[in-house]
Motif scaffolding. Structure first.
Motif, PDB file in Angstrom:
ATOM      1  N   TYR A  12      -7.747 -45.617 -92.665  1.00 25.22           N
ATOM      2  CA  TYR A  12      -8.441 -44.744 -91.956  1.00 25.22           C
ATOM      3  C   TYR A  12      -8.498 -43.338 -92.612  1.00 25.22           C
ATOM      4  CZ  TYR A  12      -9.265 -41.300 -88.146  1.00 25.22           C
ATOM      5  OH  TYR A  12      -9.695 -40.353 -87.273  1.00 25.22           O
ATOM      6  N   LEU A  26      -3.629 -45.561 -80.899  1.00 26.79           N
ATOM      7  CA  LEU A  26      -3.121 -44.502 -80.263  1.00 26.79           C
ATOM      8  C   LEU A  26      -2.555 -44.710 -78.678  1.00 26.79           C
ATOM      9  CD1 LEU A  26      -4.524 -41.135 -81.814  1.00 26.79           C
ATOM     10  CD2 LEU A  26      -2.100 -42.249 -82.528  1.00 26.79           C
ATOM     11  N   PRO A  61       1.959 -38.935 -80.406  1.00 25.73           N
ATOM     12  CA  PRO A  61       2.058 -37.998 -81.469  1.00 25.73           C
ATOM     13  C   PRO A  61       2.577 -36.642 -80.854  1.00 25.73           C
ATOM     14  CG  PRO A  61      -0.310 -38.466 -80.966  1.00 25.73           C
ATOM     15  CD  PRO A  61       0.484 -39.256 -80.218  1.00 25.73           C
ATOM     16  N   GLN A 111       0.729 -24.939 -87.480  1.00 24.26           N
ATOM     17  CA  GLN A 111       0.613 -26.360 -87.507  1.00 24.26           C
ATOM     18  C   GLN A 111       0.622 -27.049 -86.155  1.00 24.26           C
ATOM     19  OE1 GLN A 111       3.824 -28.118 -89.595  1.00 24.26           O
ATOM     20  NE2 GLN A 111       3.323 -30.335 -89.092  1.00 24.26           N
ATOM     21  N   ARG A 158     -13.034 -43.173 -85.423  1.00 24.87           N
ATOM     22  CA  ARG A 158     -12.305 -42.446 -84.480  1.00 24.87           C
ATOM     23  C   ARG A 158     -12.064 -43.402 -83.189  1.00 24.87           C
ATOM     24  NH1 ARG A 158      -9.209 -38.146 -84.135  1.00 24.87           N
ATOM     25  NH2 ARG A 158      -8.589 -38.002 -81.872  1.00 24.87           N
ATOM     26  N   PRO A 173      -5.037 -33.907 -94.473  1.00 25.91           N
ATOM     27  CA  PRO A 173      -4.097 -32.768 -93.649  1.00 25.91           C
ATOM     28  C   PRO A 173      -2.831 -32.557 -94.281  1.00 25.91           C
ATOM     29  CG  PRO A 173      -5.586 -33.963 -92.344  1.00 25.91           C
ATOM     30  CD  PRO A 173      -5.769 -34.800 -93.516  1.00 25.91           C
ATOM     31  N   ASP A 174      -2.050 -33.770 -94.492  1.00 22.59           N
ATOM     32  CA  ASP A 174      -0.625 -33.666 -94.963  1.00 22.59           C
ATOM     33  C   ASP A 174      -0.382 -32.592 -96.184  1.00 22.59           C
ATOM     34  OD1 ASP A 174       1.146 -35.454 -93.423  1.00 22.59           O
ATOM     35  OD2 ASP A 174      -0.584 -36.434 -93.596  1.00 22.59           O
ATOM     36  N   ASP A 221      -4.401 -30.134 -83.857  1.00 23.24           N
ATOM     37  CA  ASP A 221      -4.156 -31.511 -83.707  1.00 23.24           C
ATOM     38  C   ASP A 221      -4.383 -31.968 -85.170  1.00 23.24           C
ATOM     39  OD1 ASP A 221      -4.002 -33.961 -83.029  1.00 23.24           O
ATOM     40  OD2 ASP A 221      -5.835 -34.159 -81.885  1.00 23.24           O
ATOM     41  N   GLY A 222      -3.320 -32.527 -85.701  1.00 22.51           N
ATOM     42  CA  GLY A 222      -3.549 -32.988 -87.075  1.00 22.51           C
ATOM     43  C   GLY A 222      -3.941 -34.435 -87.105  1.00 22.51           C
ATOM     44  N   ILE A 223      -4.076 -35.127 -86.005  1.00 24.85           N
ATOM     45  CA  ILE A 223      -4.790 -36.556 -86.331  1.00 24.85           C
ATOM     46  C   ILE A 223      -6.188 -36.240 -85.698  1.00 24.85           C
ATOM     47  CG2 ILE A 223      -4.711 -38.745 -85.011  1.00 24.85           C
ATOM     48  CD1 ILE A 223      -1.636 -38.411 -84.508  1.00 24.85           C
ATOM     49  N   ARG A 224      -6.985 -36.697 -86.784  1.00 22.03           N
ATOM     50  CA  ARG A 224      -8.318 -36.298 -86.518  1.00 22.03           C
ATOM     51  C   ARG A 224      -9.037 -37.455 -87.300  1.00 22.03           C
ATOM     52  NH1 ARG A 224      -9.969 -30.771 -87.133  1.00 22.03           N
ATOM     53  NH2 ARG A 224      -8.086 -30.498 -85.846  1.00 22.03           N
ATOM     54  N   THR A 242       0.625 -34.890 -88.045  1.00 24.17           N
ATOM     55  CA  THR A 242      -0.562 -35.670 -88.714  1.00 24.17           C
ATOM     56  C   THR A 242      -0.513 -37.155 -88.769  1.00 24.17           C
ATOM     57  OG1 THR A 242       0.715 -35.650 -91.066  1.00 24.17           O
ATOM     58  CG2 THR A 242      -0.913 -33.983 -90.442  1.00 24.17           C
ATOM     59  N   LEU A 243      -1.404 -38.085 -88.796  1.00 22.68           N
ATOM     60  CA  LEU A 243      -1.328 -39.416 -88.704  1.00 22.68           C
ATOM     61  C   LEU A 243      -0.193 -40.048 -89.655  1.00 22.68           C
ATOM     62  CD1 LEU A 243      -2.394 -41.927 -87.270  1.00 22.68           C
ATOM     63  CD2 LEU A 243      -4.269 -42.051 -89.287  1.00 22.68           C
ATOM     64  N   PRO A 244      -0.027 -39.721 -91.119  1.00 19.06           N
ATOM     65  CA  PRO A 244       1.090 -40.404 -91.602  1.00 19.06           C
ATOM     66  C   PRO A 244       2.375 -40.051 -91.132  1.00 19.06           C
ATOM     67  CG  PRO A 244      -0.634 -39.411 -93.230  1.00 19.06           C
ATOM     68  CD  PRO A 244      -0.983 -38.654 -91.806  1.00 19.06           C
ATOM     69  N   TYR A 280     -10.236 -28.994 -90.213  1.00 14.91           N
ATOM     70  CA  TYR A 280      -8.896 -28.779 -89.882  1.00 14.91           C
ATOM     71  C   TYR A 280      -8.545 -27.418 -90.473  1.00 14.91           C
ATOM     72  CZ  TYR A 280      -3.920 -29.715 -90.129  1.00 14.91           C
ATOM     73  OH  TYR A 280      -2.391 -29.676 -89.835  1.00 14.91           O
ATOM     74  N   MET A 309      -3.265 -43.221-101.394  1.00  7.49           N
ATOM     75  CA  MET A 309      -1.849 -43.481-101.327  1.00  7.49           C
ATOM     76  C   MET A 309      -1.528 -44.542-102.272  1.00  7.49           C
ATOM     77  SD  MET A 309      -1.282 -41.625 -97.959  1.00  7.49           S
ATOM     78  CE  MET A 309      -0.922 -42.929 -96.771  1.00  7.49           C
ATOM     79  N   VAL A 348      -3.194 -46.992 -91.309  1.00  5.92           N
ATOM     80  CA  VAL A 348      -3.371 -45.518 -91.867  1.00  5.92           C
ATOM     81  C   VAL A 348      -4.077 -45.211 -93.136  1.00  5.92           C
ATOM     82  CG1 VAL A 348      -1.965 -43.595 -92.210  1.00  5.92           C
ATOM     83  CG2 VAL A 348      -1.300 -45.209 -90.452  1.00  5.92           C
ATOM     84  N   PHE A 400       3.056 -39.267 -88.114  1.00  4.30           N
ATOM     85  CA  PHE A 400       3.338 -39.982 -86.711  1.00  4.30           C
ATOM     86  C   PHE A 400       3.513 -41.470 -87.079  1.00  4.30           C
ATOM     87  CE2 PHE A 400       1.349 -42.667 -83.378  1.00  4.30           C
ATOM     88  CZ  PHE A 400       2.144 -42.213 -82.512  1.00  4.30           C
ATOM     89  N   LEU A 443      -0.891 -29.213 -94.929  1.00  5.41           N
ATOM     90  CA  LEU A 443       0.466 -28.895 -94.152  1.00  5.41           C
ATOM     91  C   LEU A 443       1.730 -28.789 -95.276  1.00  5.41           C
ATOM     92  CD1 LEU A 443       0.576 -31.121 -91.143  1.00  5.41           C
ATOM     93  CD2 LEU A 443       0.022 -28.698 -91.270  1.00  5.41           C
TER      94      LEU A 443
END
Lengths: 311, 615
Positions: free
Chosen positions: B581, B540, B550, A304, B533, A272-273, A308-311, B555-557, A228, A1, B578, B559, A276
């Motif tokens: 991670y 979280l 969440p 979706q 994790r 994952p984004d 679970d998207g948070i992993r 997804t994390l971003p 995922y 990012m 984030v 959230f 998605l």
């Protein structure tokens, strides 16, 4: 990012392409990005919408800004496979049969109203899409590279058409719906602020595109990400889930498209984004079997939400 | 109305929690049925069990099921404090295992299978074992909760009764149900002729029946009064396990020193047990040859009491002996007389007449069982002026050598016996068993051979013996370690430095706690995934406390974007976390240890930030 990656240069040039196309197709940034991601993933694109929303414009602008050879065929019920592939013609001067290549031998083929052609012709096109080569009279002719088919169809007026069966829909990596432009974008269109596709400069060469496609294919996908995607596929195959189950080819396509999207975002790995972002475009036509529902993207959203998207 | 309300209730919690807890509850219920509700602690435990069952029945939410599991654990602990025998202990262990598995199913919140849950539960128990061991070794022993003085037994169970009226019994039915089991120091039983286990002393005689008058007035068996005595060596004890009996008195040899705090030896030589009756009783007696006070306790007038004129022939016979100057000569004369007469042993002599029953037995029937002989001999001695009394208890017993080295003496109700004690000046109370003068001897002493032949072939009997052997071994484990053994152990460990005891106990406790916690966290680490994790879970969790969790599928971003919208002050730290991670989780693998360190650092900064959020 935010951290710099090796893909910065590629991302900058792709951003330029997208900016250029967006000058032609106003207010459709997301669809343009999806189309470019599809191109990066070496996938074919199905655009399903009403006439006059810019399907052809998008295809032409894509071809032009990537410096690709572009041909357009309007599919009708009497179109024959040979009209696409070309035929062997006797050349009196040489006394031999010469292969006169059809419109398929271009880098971008726009197949307008693909559902109006006979299943036989559709099938010939889809074979060429899958195999990347065409056989005429027993001689195999490789298609140019890169090769991208952009097919359009009108989802509403189905009278006298041959809708694509699921097996052939599966060959299209993405299905896009352009939809009507936003009021502001349409106002700009009406004011004549948009460019004609012909006015676009070539931003990249065909070789650049091949290089970018290789780069996208090489992006890192971690075990977490694969897990995922697997969870999404597994959920689609559960009996409680509406729609058809996703095939392994859908999984491959989903991952390839996500790689293209990650390259557009300038990352050296897929998150994952990315999955998605392309999920609805890649999976919705496979889930609904081509029956464009009243609430587009609904089945993908269910998928979706189920994973679970948070992993 | 009712169906509508039922529909509005939330659905039962899925997963293995409810069935596991129901199973644990069933086991606890079995254990609780063995308790006596008329005792305070028993009533409390049963009440708590009922409460837990009701709570389980109505439990729907996570918090309710959590409460059920905790209540079940408390129940099992209460049970364990009251029923420490082998069988109930196994039952309690199974209940704890299941209750803990139910709790784990709740807390781990994943579709884990039964086997995994039970294994995890066993691991948790194993991790707690060192702590339990140290607590067992070091925590001071309290006097038993259930030490409530109860009335002398009034109802008689099979075998022994607090009154003896041999004349009214027509036939003695052999009863092979178990009465008691004894394990001896050194693993060897006493010689056969010494196996007299006295329970009740009958000193009052009204011509028909023998009853007891001895009041339980002796000093309590308080260990503080015996502080000068050396701590009992762990092995030199007799360990008794008696089956439920309504009698307060329990069997013992009459020698040795009662060790268990529930025990109380009274002036007549009865050993009284203050524990709850209708329950198995377990007690220890120091196995030495010290002379007990009761043996030198002078006779009371009651020990000469005999209703005159009821048995004239008996009195006439005794009058001849009364002329002898020394009591021991009168005793010998009586023995000679019994030898000379044609007495025989019989378990079905028929009832004796109400008028002059002892005359009828001594001079006409001449056959009867131990009660008849003890009764008539004692009456003869009293008539001859020698203080005497009837003692009932058990004689003999079968020596069983169970596998695993747990050998014990098996006493059955059929071993019940009655004999006499006569007071000899200068010697004290002497045991005299007139039944042994009879030619045929009677049962008891040779019962070993008689019964072993009949029992050997019974597989069930064999299993029962092995189980009792295990039971004895287990009991020796927990009961053998009493306050004296504890002090002895500490003395051995610490020498004279007992003032350091407190500090050391705390130190060892702390160490064990640390070991247990480390083991637990190690287990948790294995179950919850890798370091990134765990860092994410912590963040979280904290954000969920702050009020934001969440959405499904988020997804994390995505959230994080929502979190930043709500709390813009978190932006830089959250973005970085984030970013790190996602890079660690999805990026190409490069220097994972450094990435983990960075992530940990970022996590701490972020947590610090979140803590300062306005609530």
């Amino acid at each position: 990012m935010s951290r710099p990656t090796a893909n910065t240069a590629a991302t900058a040039s792709l951003d330029r392409v997208i900016a250029a196309i967006s000058q032609v197709l106003l207010g459709k940034d997301n669809q343009v990005r999806l189309a470019v991601a599809c191109l990066l993933a070496r996938g074919h694109l199905l655009i399903e919408d009403l006439p006059g929303v810019g399907k052809t414009t998008l295809a032409e602008a894509l071809a032009r800004s990537f410096g690709l050879a572009f041909k357009r065929v309007s599919f009708t019920s009497d179109l024959l496979p040979a009209d696409l592939t070309g035929i062997n013609v006797f050349d009196p001067s040489s006394g031999r049969f010469e292969f006169q290549s059809g419109p398929l031998f271009s880098q971008v083929l726009l197949a307008d109203e693909i559902n109006r052609a006979s299943p036989r012709t559709q099938s010939a096109l889809l074979e060429a899409m899958a195999a990347g080569r065409v056989s005429v009279d027993g001689v195999s002719h490789p298609l140019p590279s890169p090769f991208l088919v952009i097919a359009t169809q009108n989802g509403l007026d189905q009278g006298g058409t041959s809708p694509l069966p699921e097996s052939q829909l599966d060959r299209f990596l993405m299905r896009l719906q352009l939809g009507f432009p936003q009021r502001q974008a349409e106002a700009a269109l009406l004011r004549g602020e948009g460019l004609r596709p012909e006015a676009l400069d070539t931003q990249l060469q065909a070789t650049d595109l091949l290089r970018l496609q290789d780069q996208a294919a090489g992006l890192h996908t971690s075990d977490s990400l694969i897990a995922y995607v697997l969870d999404l596929l597994a959920l689609s195959r559960e009996a409680s889930q509406p729609g058809l189950p996703l095939s392994p080819r859908a999984g491959l396509g989903l991952l390839a498209a996500a790689r293209g999207w990650a390259l557009l975002a300038g990352r050296d790995h897929v998150v994952p984004d990315d999955v998605l972002a392309v999920l609805a475009a890649v999976c919705e036509h496979r889930l609904d079997g081509g029956q464009c529902g009243a609430s587009p993207g609904e089945r993908s959203r269910l998928l979706q939400a189920g994973v679970d998207g948070i992993r | 109305m009712a169906p509508a309300r039922r529909r509005s209730r939330p659905p039962r919690l899925g997963g293995a929690t409810a069935p596991l807890q129901a199973l644990a509850m069933a086991l606890l219920a079995i254990g609780l049925t063995g308790l006596q509700p008329n005792l305070l602690l028993g009533a409390m435990a049963i009440g708590l069990g009922a409460l837990t069952a009701l709570k389980l029945w109505e439990a729907r939410s996570l918090a309710e099921h959590r409460l059920v599991s905790l209540l079940q654990l408390v129940c099992a602990g209460l049970l364990a404090s009251m029923r420490p025998e082998l069988g109930p202990s196994l039952l309690q262990a199974a209940a704890i295992l299941l209750a803990l598995a139910g709790l784990l199913a709740l807390e781990l919140d994943a579709g884990l299978g039964w086997q995994v849950l039970l294994r995890r539960s066993a691991q948790v128990l194993a991790a707690a074992l060192p702590l339990a061991l140290v607590l067992f070794l070091l925590v001071p022993r309290l006097s038993p909760f259930s030490a409530i003085p109860s009335q002398r037994g009034s109802t008689a169970m099979v075998g022994l009764s607090d009154s003896l009226e041999p004349g009214s019994i027509a036939e003695l039915v052999g009863n092979a149900s178990p009465a008691a089991r004894v394990a001896f120091a050194g693993g060897q039983p006493p010689a056969t002729e010494q196996r007299y286990w006295r329970v009740l002393v009958h000193d009052r005689f009204d011509g028909q029946r023998w009853t007891s008058s001895t009041a339980p007035a002796a000093e309590p068996n308080d260990p503080r009064q015996r502080s000068d005595s050396t701590p009992a060596a762990a092995g030199a004890t007799q360990l008794w396990l008696t089956e439920p009996s309504s009698l307060v008195a329990v069997p013992w040899s009459g020698r040795g020193r009662p060790l268990s705090q529930e025990l109380l030896a009274d002036a007549g030589g009865e050993l009284l047990h203050r524990g709850p009756s209708d329950q198995r009783r377990v007690y220890a007696i120091a196995d030495d040859d010290s002379v007990n006070p009761w043996q030198q306790q002078p006779p009371s007038p009651a020990d000469l009491g005999l209703p005159r004129g009821q048995n004239p022939r008996l009195e006439a016979l005794a009058a001849r002996w009364a002329a002898l100057p020394v009591p021991i000569q009168r005793l010998e004369a009586a023995q000679r007389w019994f030898d000379s007469q044609n007495f025989s042993y019989s378990t079905n002599p028929g009832t004796l007449p109400r008028q002059a029953p002892l005359d009828a037995f001594l001079f006409e029937r001449r056959q009867g069982f131990c009660g008849h002989y003890a009764s008539s001999f004692t009456a003869l001695m009293r008539a001859a002026g020698v203080p005497a009394r009837v003692v009932s208890g058990y004689r003999g017993g079968r020596w069983v050598q169970a596998i695993g080295g747990n050998s014990y003496l098996d006493l059955r109700q059929a071993d019940a016996h009655a004999w006499s004690e006569v007071w000899l000046p200068g010697e004290g109370w002497r045991l005299v068993d007139p039944s042994r003068w009879i030619a045929s001897g009677g049962p008891g002493l040779d019962a070993d051979q008689a019964r072993s032949g009949a029992m050997g072939w019974l597989q069930q009997e064999w299993l029962q013996q092995q189980w009792w052997g295990l039971d004895i071994g287990w009991t020796r484990l927990w009961l053998g370690y009493d306050r004296q053994s504890q002090q002895a152990l500490l003395q051995r460990l610490l020498g004279d430095q007992l003032q350091w005891l407190g500090a050391l106990v705390l130190l060892v406790l702390g160490l064990c706690l640390a070991v247990s916690l480390a083991a637990l966290s190690w287990l948790q680490r294995r179950s919850e995934g890798d370091a990134p994790r765990r860092a994410l879970e912590a963040i979280l969790h904290q954000l969920a406390w702050a009020g934001l969790g969440p959405e499904p599928g988020e997804t994390l971003p995505a959230f994080a974007a929502r979190v930043e919208q709500r709390w813009p002050q978190l932006v830089p730290e959250l973005e970085r976390f984030v970013d790190l991670y996602q890079q660690r989780r999805y990026g190409p693998p490069s220097r994972p240890d450094r990435a983990d360190r960075e992530l940990r650092h970022s996590r701490r900064q972020l947590q610090h930030r979140i803590q300062r959020l306005p609530r």
